[in-house]
Design a protein around this motif. Structure first.
Motif, short mmCIF file in Angstrom:
data_model
loop_
_atom_site.label_atom_id
_atom_site.label_comp_id
_atom_site.label_asym_id
_atom_site.label_seq_id
_atom_site.Cartn_x
_atom_site.Cartn_y
_atom_site.Cartn_z
N ALA A 1 -7.10 44.05 26.53
CA ALA A 1 -6.31 45.28 26.58
C ALA A 1 -6.63 46.06 27.85
O ALA A 1 -7.76 46.04 28.35
CB ALA A 1 -6.59 46.15 25.36
N ALA A 2 -5.62 46.70 28.38
CA ALA A 2 -5.87 47.64 29.48
C ALA A 2 -6.69 48.80 28.95
O ALA A 2 -6.69 49.09 27.75
CB ALA A 2 -4.54 48.13 30.05
N ARG A 3 -7.42 49.47 29.83
CA ARG A 3 -8.19 50.63 29.39
C ARG A 3 -7.65 51.89 30.05
O ARG A 3 -7.10 51.86 31.15
CB ARG A 3 -9.67 50.45 29.66
N SER A 4 -7.83 52.96 29.36
CA SER A 4 -7.33 54.25 29.84
C SER A 4 -8.25 54.81 30.92
O SER A 4 -9.48 54.72 30.80
CB SER A 4 -7.23 55.23 28.67
N ARG A 5 -7.63 55.34 31.98
CA ARG A 5 -8.41 56.00 33.03
C ARG A 5 -7.56 57.04 33.72
O ARG A 5 -6.47 56.74 34.21
CB ARG A 5 -8.91 54.98 34.06
N ASN A 6 -8.03 58.27 33.72
CA ASN A 6 -7.35 59.37 34.40
C ASN A 6 -5.89 59.51 33.98
O ASN A 6 -5.01 59.73 34.80
CB ASN A 6 -7.43 59.20 35.92
N GLY A 7 -5.64 59.34 32.68
CA GLY A 7 -4.29 59.51 32.17
C GLY A 7 -3.40 58.30 32.35
O GLY A 7 -2.23 58.34 31.96
N GLY A 8 -3.93 57.23 32.93
CA GLY A 8 -3.14 56.02 33.12
C GLY A 8 -3.86 54.83 32.52
O GLY A 8 -4.78 54.97 31.72
N PRO B 1 -11.14 47.41 39.18
CA PRO B 1 -10.07 47.98 38.37
C PRO B 1 -8.75 48.04 39.15
O PRO B 1 -8.73 48.44 40.32
CB PRO B 1 -10.58 49.39 38.03
N VAL B 2 -7.66 47.63 38.50
CA VAL B 2 -6.34 47.66 39.12
C VAL B 2 -5.41 48.48 38.24
O VAL B 2 -5.29 48.22 37.04
CB VAL B 2 -5.75 46.23 39.29
N ASP B 3 -4.78 49.49 38.82
CA ASP B 3 -3.84 50.31 38.07
C ASP B 3 -2.66 49.47 37.60
O ASP B 3 -2.16 48.61 38.34
CB ASP B 3 -3.31 51.46 38.94
N ILE B 4 -2.22 49.74 36.38
CA ILE B 4 -1.05 49.02 35.86
C ILE B 4 0.21 49.61 36.46
O ILE B 4 0.48 50.82 36.36
CB ILE B 4 -1.00 49.12 34.33
N ALA B 5 0.99 48.76 37.08
CA ALA B 5 2.25 49.19 37.68
C ALA B 5 3.34 49.25 36.61
O ALA B 5 3.29 48.52 35.61
CB ALA B 5 2.67 48.22 38.77
N VAL B 6 4.29 50.12 36.82
CA VAL B 6 5.47 50.15 35.94
C VAL B 6 6.56 49.31 36.60
O VAL B 6 6.53 49.05 37.80
CB VAL B 6 5.96 51.60 35.73
N PRO B 7 7.52 48.82 35.81
CA PRO B 7 8.63 48.06 36.40
C PRO B 7 9.31 48.84 37.52
O PRO B 7 9.52 50.06 37.41
CB PRO B 7 9.56 47.83 35.22
N LEU B 8 9.66 48.16 38.58
CA LEU B 8 10.23 48.79 39.77
C LEU B 8 11.55 48.13 40.12
O LEU B 8 11.65 46.90 40.15
CB LEU B 8 9.25 48.66 40.93
N ARG B 9 12.55 48.94 40.38
CA ARG B 9 13.85 48.40 40.77
C ARG B 9 13.99 48.37 42.28
O ARG B 9 13.57 49.30 42.97
CB ARG B 9 14.99 49.20 40.15
N ARG B 10 14.57 47.30 42.77
CA ARG B 10 14.92 47.26 44.18
C ARG B 10 16.21 48.04 44.41
O ARG B 10 16.98 48.28 43.47
CB ARG B 10 15.11 45.81 44.64
N THR B 11 16.44 48.40 45.64
CA THR B 11 17.66 49.12 45.97
C THR B 11 18.87 48.21 45.83
O THR B 11 18.85 47.05 46.29
CB THR B 11 17.60 49.66 47.41
N VAL B 12 19.90 48.71 45.19
CA VAL B 12 21.14 47.95 45.03
C VAL B 12 22.09 48.34 46.15
O VAL B 12 22.40 49.51 46.33
CB VAL B 12 21.80 48.24 43.67
N SER B 13 22.53 47.36 46.91
CA SER B 13 23.48 47.63 47.98
C SER B 13 24.72 46.77 47.77
O SER B 13 24.63 45.64 47.30
CB SER B 13 22.86 47.35 49.36
#
Length: 412
Positions: free
Chosen positions: A362-369, A378-390
């Motif tokens: 499991a990921a662990r909580s740190r500084n609200g994330g 430690p590596v921050d968990i990224a949220v899904p990211l959308r590329r720019t639609v052109s």
């Protein structure tokens, strides 16, 4: 190339935030699919010069749709992990006809909500029984079975060599996510992509998130052809004859019904990308969530309950694999037929089978994330990211007349 660190790649991919129970911490999936996706993208860059973040592609759709982790219910809501008499199974109910098909599977009237009847039936039947009946009925379902295949599956073997897709004609018969992602990546590399649909079966993704559909199809051309008519079959054959690369996601007998012959096209020099759930020789059908889970890519609660990893993760992983293979060709000018099983692609990213899968980290909580502890720290968990639609996605059939005119096809 960056050294492999699977937990770090998972954390940066956006998939971890989509894995686990909604009320619990995010979980790190097993295996190294995010690392594989990063490495595949690096190979695609080497072949084509186009840079994409392969690991990020695995979670990209959720950035558009807002899908979240749902534990034993897939992020998109159409697939569930359910107990069987001897384990667990993944069952999808994504298509309009699926409730009726699931009713036939369990021999019961289910109405619009098949889940109570399916849940009860599965508890009294084995995964093998489910797989057999699902294959006969065309139901996207299967028992959860951890398995592995050689990682070499994801590497083009010699003597196939890279070639630039720039200027090549790609004819895309596929739908939803895996095949269109392959076509999209080839289009970014300069390929001319023509999307082919039939009048009675447009791409089901057209009814999904419009911005995500536009991302995958912007700049492509769209034709609608009816292979039930002589003129439609003639035009479809002409398109395939002109194609440098063909992408399809149908069982061979369906293509034969359209008058298309993959082996003949390959003999004429075409690179043919065939994407199916379990391989061209299988009658089983499947979608990204149920195929990934049935192939063993599931996280586990402390009590051993399997949970979905990401959002239909078999689709983008397969699409990226297909794009790398499509950007290759035998040096002697002959074609190649790539039989790409989504199940095998997933299994190639998993570690050797263990008798009792351990509970997921499991990921662990740190500084609200949330952070994942990787070998690099430690590596921050990224949220899904959308590329720019052109650009814009074409309307269905918008370019039919134009493309046929270019091919010299005269209406009959």
């Amino acid at each position: 190339m960056t050294a492999a660190d699977p937990p770090a790649d998972w954390a940066r991919s956006g998939v971890v935030t989509l894995t686990g129970r909604e009320s619990g911490p995010p979980l790190v999936p097993p295996g190294r699919a995010a690392t594989v996706a990063r490495e595949l993208a690096g190979r695609f860059t080497e072949f084509t010069g186009v840079r994409v973040d392969g690991a990020r592609l695995l979670s990209e759709r959720a950035a558009f749709t807002g899908h979240r982790r749902g534990g034993a219910v897939s992020a998109g809501g159409a697939c569930r992990l359910l107990r069987t008499a001897d384990g667990w199974a993944a069952v999808s109910c994504a298509r309009p006809d699926d409730p009726a098909l699931l009713g036939a599977l369990v021999c019961a009237e289910v109405g619009d909500d098949p889940w109570p009847a399916v849940t009860g039936w599965l508890r009294e039947h084995t995964g093998a029984e489910l797989a057999e009946r699902a294959a006969l009925l065309g139901v996207a379902a299967g028992p959860v079975r951890h398995r592995t295949v050689p990682p070499a599956l994801l590497t083009p073997p010699a003597p196939v060599t890279p070639r630039s897709p720039d200027g090549l004609l790609v004819v895309d018969f596929s739908a939803l996510w895996a095949g269109p992602l392959c076509a999209h990546l080839l289009g970014l590399a300069g390929a001319r992509v023509v999307k082919v649909e039939t009048p009675w079966r447009p791409d089901g993704a057209r009814g999904g998130n419009a911005a995500f559909y536009r991302l995958l199809h912007a700049g492509h051309r769209s034709v609608v052809l009816d292979p039930r008519t002589p003129s439609g079959r003639h035009a479809m054959t002409a398109l395939v004859d002109a194609a440098d690369i063909v992408i399809e996601a149908s069982r061979p007998r369906a293509l034969a019904g359209f008058g298309l012959d993959a082996e003949a096209a390959v003999a004429a020099g075409t690179v043919w990308i065939s994407i199916t759930a379990y391989g061209r020789g299988s009658n089983r059908v499947g979608f990204g969530d149920d195929v990934a889970a049935a192939s063993g890519l599931v996280a586990h609660d402390a009590d051993g309950t399997p949970l979905f990893c990401g959002d239909a993760i078999a689709d983008p992983l397969t699409g990226l694999t297909a794009a790398v293979l499509a950007a290759t060709a035998p040096p002697d000018g002959t074609g190649a037929l790539w039989d790409i099983s989504m199940s095998d692609v997933v299994a190639a990213t998993l570690d050797p089978v263990v008798e009792t899968p351990p509970s997921s980290v499991a990921a662990r909580s740190r500084n609200g994330g949330w952070v994942v502890d990787a070998s690099s720290g430690p590596v921050d968990i990224a949220v899904p990211l959308r590329r720019t639609v052109s650009g814009r996605a074409p309307r269905s059939g918008e370019h039919t007349a134009e493309v046929l005119r270019e091919l010299g096809v005269v209406s009959r």
